[in-house]
Scaffold this motif. Structure first.
Motif, PDB file in Angstrom:
ATOM      1  N   ILE A   1       0.710  -1.127  -0.002  1.00 25.85           N
ATOM      2  CA  ILE A   1      -0.092  -0.001   0.002  1.00 25.85           C
ATOM      3  C   ILE A   1       0.940   1.433   0.116  1.00 25.85           C
ATOM      4  O   ILE A   1       0.593   2.210  -0.825  1.00 25.85           O
ATOM      5  N   MET A   2       2.070   1.197   0.609  1.00 29.52           N
ATOM      6  CA  MET A   2       3.084   2.334   0.742  1.00 29.52           C
ATOM      7  C   MET A   2       3.734   2.564  -0.403  1.00 29.52           C
ATOM      8  O   MET A   2       4.035   3.750  -1.013  1.00 29.52           O
ATOM      9  N   VAL A   3       4.143   1.458  -0.742  1.00 29.32           N
ATOM     10  CA  VAL A   3       5.221   1.260  -2.035  1.00 29.32           C
ATOM     11  C   VAL A   3       4.603   1.692  -3.272  1.00 29.32           C
ATOM     12  O   VAL A   3       5.140   2.188  -4.224  1.00 29.32           O
ATOM     13  N   ILE A   4       3.661   0.766  -3.782  1.00 31.51           N
ATOM     14  CA  ILE A   4       3.337   0.392  -5.144  1.00 31.51           C
ATOM     15  C   ILE A   4       1.937   1.251  -5.251  1.00 31.51           C
ATOM     16  O   ILE A   4       0.891   1.397  -4.499  1.00 31.51           O
ATOM     17  N   LYS A   5       2.126   2.026  -6.183  1.00 37.07           N
ATOM     18  CA  LYS A   5       0.874   2.780  -6.675  1.00 37.07           C
ATOM     19  C   LYS A   5       0.511   2.504  -8.059  1.00 37.07           C
ATOM     20  O   LYS A   5       1.265   2.837  -9.025  1.00 37.07           O
ATOM     21  N   VAL A   6      -0.601   1.858  -8.275  1.00 31.53           N
ATOM     22  CA  VAL A   6      -0.767   1.304  -9.776  1.00 31.53           C
ATOM     23  C   VAL A   6      -2.062   2.441 -10.324  1.00 31.53           C
ATOM     24  O   VAL A   6      -2.880   3.058  -9.547  1.00 31.53           O
ATOM     25  N   ASN A   7      -1.689   2.816 -11.513  1.00 27.26           N
ATOM     26  CA  ASN A   7      -2.794   3.406 -12.185  1.00 27.26           C
ATOM     27  C   ASN A   7      -3.364   2.660 -13.128  1.00 27.26           C
ATOM     28  O   ASN A   7      -2.792   2.044 -14.109  1.00 27.26           O
ATOM     29  N   THR A   8      -4.665   2.302 -13.017  1.00 28.22           N
ATOM     30  CA  THR A   8      -5.161   1.093 -13.678  1.00 28.22           C
ATOM     31  C   THR A   8      -5.854   1.693 -15.176  1.00 28.22           C
ATOM     32  O   THR A   8      -5.887   1.011 -15.784  1.00 28.22           O
ATOM     33  N   VAL A   9      -5.788   3.023 -15.249  1.00 23.67           N
ATOM     34  CA  VAL A   9      -6.189   3.679 -16.579  1.00 23.67           C
ATOM     35  C   VAL A   9      -4.783   3.595 -17.578  1.00 23.67           C
ATOM     36  O   VAL A   9      -5.263   3.031 -18.651  1.00 23.67           O
ATOM     37  N   THR A  10      -4.055   4.163 -17.302  1.00 23.57           N
ATOM     38  CA  THR A  10      -2.839   4.225 -18.102  1.00 23.57           C
ATOM     39  C   THR A  10      -1.971   3.167 -17.748  1.00 23.57           C
ATOM     40  O   THR A  10      -1.101   2.937 -18.818  1.00 23.57           O
ATOM     41  N   HIS A  11      -2.365   2.056 -17.006  1.00 21.32           N
ATOM     42  CA  HIS A  11      -1.469   0.898 -16.911  1.00 21.32           C
ATOM     43  C   HIS A  11       0.117   1.119 -16.583  1.00 21.32           C
ATOM     44  O   HIS A  11       0.923   0.576 -17.337  1.00 21.32           O
ATOM     45  N   THR A  12       0.159   2.025 -15.564  1.00 14.99           N
ATOM     46  CA  THR A  12       1.675   2.115 -15.194  1.00 14.99           C
ATOM     47  C   THR A  12       1.465   1.899 -13.419  1.00 14.99           C
ATOM     48  O   THR A  12       0.725   2.192 -12.762  1.00 14.99           O
ATOM     49  N   VAL A  13       2.956   1.792 -13.294  1.00 13.77           N
ATOM     50  CA  VAL A  13       3.104   1.447 -11.881  1.00 13.77           C
ATOM     51  C   VAL A  13       4.142   2.045 -11.241  1.00 13.77           C
ATOM     52  O   VAL A  13       5.086   2.499 -12.069  1.00 13.77           O
TER      53      VAL A  13
ATOM     54  N   LEU B 271      -6.007  -5.895  -5.682  1.00 13.17           N
ATOM     55  CA  LEU B 271      -5.815  -5.057  -6.862  1.00 13.17           C
ATOM     56  C   LEU B 271      -4.536  -4.489  -7.343  1.00 13.17           C
ATOM     57  O   LEU B 271      -3.918  -4.631  -8.435  1.00 13.17           O
ATOM     58  N   ILE B 272      -3.562  -4.335  -6.488  1.00 10.42           N
ATOM     59  CA  ILE B 272      -2.294  -3.861  -6.499  1.00 10.42           C
ATOM     60  C   ILE B 272      -1.244  -5.059  -7.232  1.00 10.42           C
ATOM     61  O   ILE B 272      -0.850  -4.830  -7.952  1.00 10.42           O
ATOM     62  N   VAL B 273      -1.409  -6.141  -6.277  1.00 10.90           N
ATOM     63  CA  VAL B 273      -0.849  -7.305  -6.807  1.00 10.90           C
ATOM     64  C   VAL B 273      -1.417  -7.958  -8.284  1.00 10.90           C
ATOM     65  O   VAL B 273      -0.477  -8.141  -9.247  1.00 10.90           O
ATOM     66  N   SER B 274      -2.706  -7.840  -8.490  1.00 10.15           N
ATOM     67  CA  SER B 274      -3.002  -8.293  -9.778  1.00 10.15           C
ATOM     68  C   SER B 274      -2.786  -7.344 -10.646  1.00 10.15           C
ATOM     69  O   SER B 274      -2.234  -7.864 -11.857  1.00 10.15           O
ATOM     70  N   SER B 275      -2.690  -6.239 -10.713  1.00  5.66           N
ATOM     71  CA  SER B 275      -2.287  -4.954 -11.763  1.00  5.66           C
ATOM     72  C   SER B 275      -0.803  -5.485 -12.031  1.00  5.66           C
ATOM     73  O   SER B 275      -0.450  -5.465 -13.196  1.00  5.66           O
ATOM     74  N   VAL B 276       0.118  -5.398 -10.990  1.00 10.04           N
ATOM     75  CA  VAL B 276       1.318  -5.395 -11.233  1.00 10.04           C
ATOM     76  C   VAL B 276       1.659  -6.756 -12.033  1.00 10.04           C
ATOM     77  O   VAL B 276       2.314  -6.588 -12.991  1.00 10.04           O
ATOM     78  N   LEU B 277       1.042  -7.707 -11.435  1.00 14.71           N
ATOM     79  CA  LEU B 277       1.586  -8.841 -12.238  1.00 14.71           C
ATOM     80  C   LEU B 277       0.860  -9.037 -13.586  1.00 14.71           C
ATOM     81  O   LEU B 277       1.551  -9.423 -14.749  1.00 14.71           O
ATOM     82  N   THR B 278      -0.231  -8.310 -13.955  1.00 12.58           N
ATOM     83  CA  THR B 278      -0.821  -8.597 -14.981  1.00 12.58           C
ATOM     84  C   THR B 278       0.113  -7.522 -16.123  1.00 12.58           C
ATOM     85  O   THR B 278       0.341  -7.916 -17.020  1.00 12.58           O
ATOM     86  N   MET B 279       0.607  -6.671 -15.585  1.00 13.72           N
ATOM     87  CA  MET B 279       1.487  -5.678 -16.584  1.00 13.72           C
ATOM     88  C   MET B 279       2.789  -6.461 -16.615  1.00 13.72           C
ATOM     89  O   MET B 279       3.599  -6.023 -17.747  1.00 13.72           O
ATOM     90  N   ALA B 280       3.189  -7.220 -15.766  1.00 18.11           N
ATOM     91  CA  ALA B 280       4.384  -8.280 -15.909  1.00 18.11           C
ATOM     92  C   ALA B 280       4.301  -9.257 -17.044  1.00 18.11           C
ATOM     93  O   ALA B 280       5.264  -9.975 -17.345  1.00 18.11           O
TER      94      ALA B 280
END
Lengths: 401, 302
Positions: A24-36, B53-62
């Motif tokens: 939660i603190m380190v990763i922030k995903v943007n599900t629209v632009t598909h960037t981490v 959500l975070i894990v699945s997004s990261v893995l999907t992108m990988a």
């Protein structure tokens, strides 16, 4: 040896928290632009912070443990000593009085306006203090009565043109009625159930206000609520604010007076007894239901009056101002200050409302801090900042042999 | 009223109820053991959804295949939620074990407020779209108008989790210890049960089921936000109380009853007051039958 051990344990805690906060603190995903976005710096901060906080936590726990082992002394704290001695508190009161009188003339309108909100919270805190601090009933729907007061002024004014001074007691009365209405059926419940039911009641009121458009104008709320008038004089906006400030000061004084009188009365002592032990209290012949109901109704009355003033201050209300978290903030002021202690609640409210206002950058951390405050207070200092000292009655007459 | 519509509402209520049940189990287990309403339980479920959500997004992108993503996301959600549940108990409840119940409750509220705002600050206050983890099955096509295949998976998962939990509590050594602790903490400790450990295990198990619930509902609704735990938590609590708090079959039954009543209420009457309805049920039950459907009434002694 032990210090080494503590450091090791704190290191372990630091590693544990780094693991815990990682996604939660380190990763922030943007599900629209598909960037981490990887924020590794956060992890470092969490690690360092957790280490020191863990040390502090352990130290405080040990200290608390030692305090428990010692004979619990009834010696009053510093604040109590000051407030008990007229030599100290009379000059302090005079200085405070003068400061309050000149406050709105000395500072800007912005400051006065902030002070008004803080004073509203002081009033609400003192009202909730009757319910939570004195009677020991955890009320999580307190904001519902606040909403009843605010809406009764707004709606009565909108439909019947009723003025502030009529609405003030009326709003209090209505909220008090709601307090009885809610209190009557739930009095049989134990502490935690009561908390949940009051929470449910608060949410019911808010959702009804949000959905019943014909009655409450729904989420769009009610605007153009008039500020109080002074004998029909034409006041400028600034003057109205100052006027409201003085009204509020008087009301707070009135509240303090009433609660002070209540505390030493028969009913006040019944509340405290009820808080300590319900069953023993019943055995002593106290009507449990009536006593609780009185606490509820009185607390609600103050919330209602606070609501009327809130509506008059903001001139616009909508259901968004009356969420459960508002109840929690009020609860927080009571808990931080010291449950049952008037001075404590006042300082708690002023501190919690004014501090985030002045520390602008700090604003977004307001709620998270409130959460921490609640937990820490309960763990380390359940009595609050200014602990309420129980009155002890000594026998002054002559002992007969 | 035609039958199909009724069936749809019935099955919809069942799905809804099974998710409430996954969260309500945590409430009821914790309450059964330490008589504390774990106010922050809804937040654990929210954290499960966020981690998923975070894990699945990261893995999907990988570039991981879907099945792997689903399994990894579920595992991460369960592990992290359990870890949060465990830590929460150590920080906010353990030091208060002998304090008045009011203190523990206030501490729980504080924890809930903290966790919500922690996620809000570290992530975002917006609604985040959540990918649908469960695909539609082709073979289910003819019945999809009654209940969609993701809903079917939710039902099946809930069923499996319930079964595992029953086995854990009824037949294992740790389950026996849990039951003993909930009966009498002091006696259990005298008999050599490590009560602190049992309480931790209860938090961990309750958090794990909540995480599964969080993942399922997030993938079903398709969006999550930091506030989602609050209302779901309250509803699961209502379900637990409805069934009789402290009783595990009670929590499941209560959840289904709540799911059905909500589903029929929104289907036949109105959807505006859906949430109000849950609260009204809560108030009515607590007033007329505080011990719930399957709960035992307890007498308080001095």
């Amino acid at each position: 040896m032990t210090a080494n051990n503590e450091i090791k344990r704190s290191l372990a805690a630091s590693v544990w928290f780094m693991f815990l906060t990682f996604p939660i603190m380190v990763i922030k995903v943007n599900t629209v632009t598909h960037t981490v976005e990887w924020r590794w710096a956060n992890m470092l901060w969490v690690g360092i912070g957790a280490f020191f906080l863990s040390m502090l936590w352990r130290y405080l726990l040990i200290k608390k443990e030692m305090g428990n082992n010692k004979e619990t002394s009834d010696k009053p704290g510093l604040v109590q000593t000051i407030t008990a001695n007229p030599r100290f508190y009379i000059p302090a009161l005079v200085a405070l009085g003068v400061f309050i009188l000149v406050f709105p003339h000395l500072f800007s309108m912005y400051q006065t306006s902030i002070m008004i909100s803080a004073l509203i919270y002081v009033m609400l805190g003192l009202g909730l203090n009757i319910v939570v601090g004195l009677a020991g009933l955890l009320d999580l729907g307190y904001v519902a009565f606040f909403a009843v007061g605010a809406y009764s002024y707004a709606l009565l004014n909108l439909t019947y043109g009723i003025t502030f001074w009529v609405a003030l007691p009326l709003g209090g009365l209505l909220a008090g009625c709601f307090g009885i209405l809610l209190g009557y059926p739930v009095l049989r419940l134990r502490g935690d159930y009561l908390a949940i039911v009051t929470l449910g009641f608060g949410e019911i009121i808010r959702l009804v206000l949000e959905n019943w458009n014909e009655f409450s104008h729904g989420p769009s709320g009610i605007a153009n609520i008039p500020k109080p008038s002074l004998f029909g004089l034409d006041l400028t906006l600034d003057q109205k604010t100052i006027y409201l400030f003085y009204i509020l000061v008087l009301l707070v004084l009135f509240t303090i007076f009433v609660i002070n009188r209540l505390q030493d009365s028969r009913i006040g002592r019944a509340w405290v007894a009820l808080k300590d032990d319900e069953i023993a209290c019943q055995a002593m012949g106290i009507d449990k239901a009536k006593t609780k109901l009185r606490a509820f109704a009185l607390g609600a009355t103050w919330a209602g009056m606070g609501g009327v003033i809130f509506a008059a201050k903001t001139t616009f209300i909508n259901p968004a101002s009356f969420t459960i978290w508002e109840s929690v903030i009020i609860l927080c002021t009571v808990v931080l200050g010291g449950m049952g202690s008037i001075l404590g609640v006042i300082s708690g409210a002023l501190l919690l409302i004014l501090l985030p206002e002045y520390l602008r950058d700090f604003g977004q951390f307001r709620m998270i801090t409130f959460g921490i405050v609640l937990v820490l207070m309960m763990v380390f200092r359940p009595g609050g900042m200014i602990e309420n000292v129980r009155k002890t009655y000594t026998f002054k007459g002559k002992m007969e042999n | 009223m035609d039958f199909d519509y009724f069936m749809q509402l019935f099955l919809g209520g069942l799905t809804r109820g099974s998710i409430y049940a996954l969260i309500a189990l945590g409430y009821t287990m914790v309450y059964g053991i330490i008589q504390l309403i774990n106010f922050a339980h809804g937040e654990i479920y929210m954290i499960g959804a966020f981690t998923g959500l975070i894990v699945s997004s990261v893995l999907t992108m990988a570039g991981m295949p879907t099945l792997g993503v689903v399994i990894m996301a579920a595992m991460a959600a369960v592990i992290y939620s359990s870890a949060y549940g465990y830590t929460m108990e150590k920080i906010a409840y353990k030091p208060l074990r002998n304090a008045p119940r009011l203190s523990a409750l206030i501490s729980a509220i504080g924890m809930s407020l903290f966790l919500q705002n922690y996620v809000l600050l570290a992530q975002t206050s917006d609604f985040l779209p959540f990918p649908s983890l469960i695909p539609d099955f082709d073979f289910w096509e003819p019945y999809a108008h009654l209940i969609s295949s993701p809903e079917l998976v939710i039902l099946a998962t809930t069923f499996v989790v319930m079964m595992l939990l029953t086995v854990l509590i009824k037949f294992t050594r740790i389950g026996k210890a849990m039951r003993a602790t909930s009966q009498d903490k002091i006696m259990a400790a005298l008999l050599g049960i490590n009560v602190d450990r049992i309480i931790s295990v209860t938090f961990v198990v309750g958090s794990a089921t909540a995480a599964i619930g969080g993942l399922l509902i997030a993938s079903h609704i398709g969006q999550i936000n930091f506030y989602m735990g609050f209302i779901a938590g309250i509803k699961a609590f209502v379900a637990a109380v409805l069934g009789g708090i402290g009783s595990i079959p009670g929590a499941v039954l209560g959840s289904f009853v709540l799911g059905w009543t909500e589903s029929f209420f929104t289907g036949y009457i109105s959807s505006d007051y859906e949430d109000v309805f849950a609260f009204i049920i809560l108030v009515v039950i607590l007033i007329f039958r505080p011990s719930g459907i399957l709960g035992k009434s307890e007498t308080q002694k001095v």
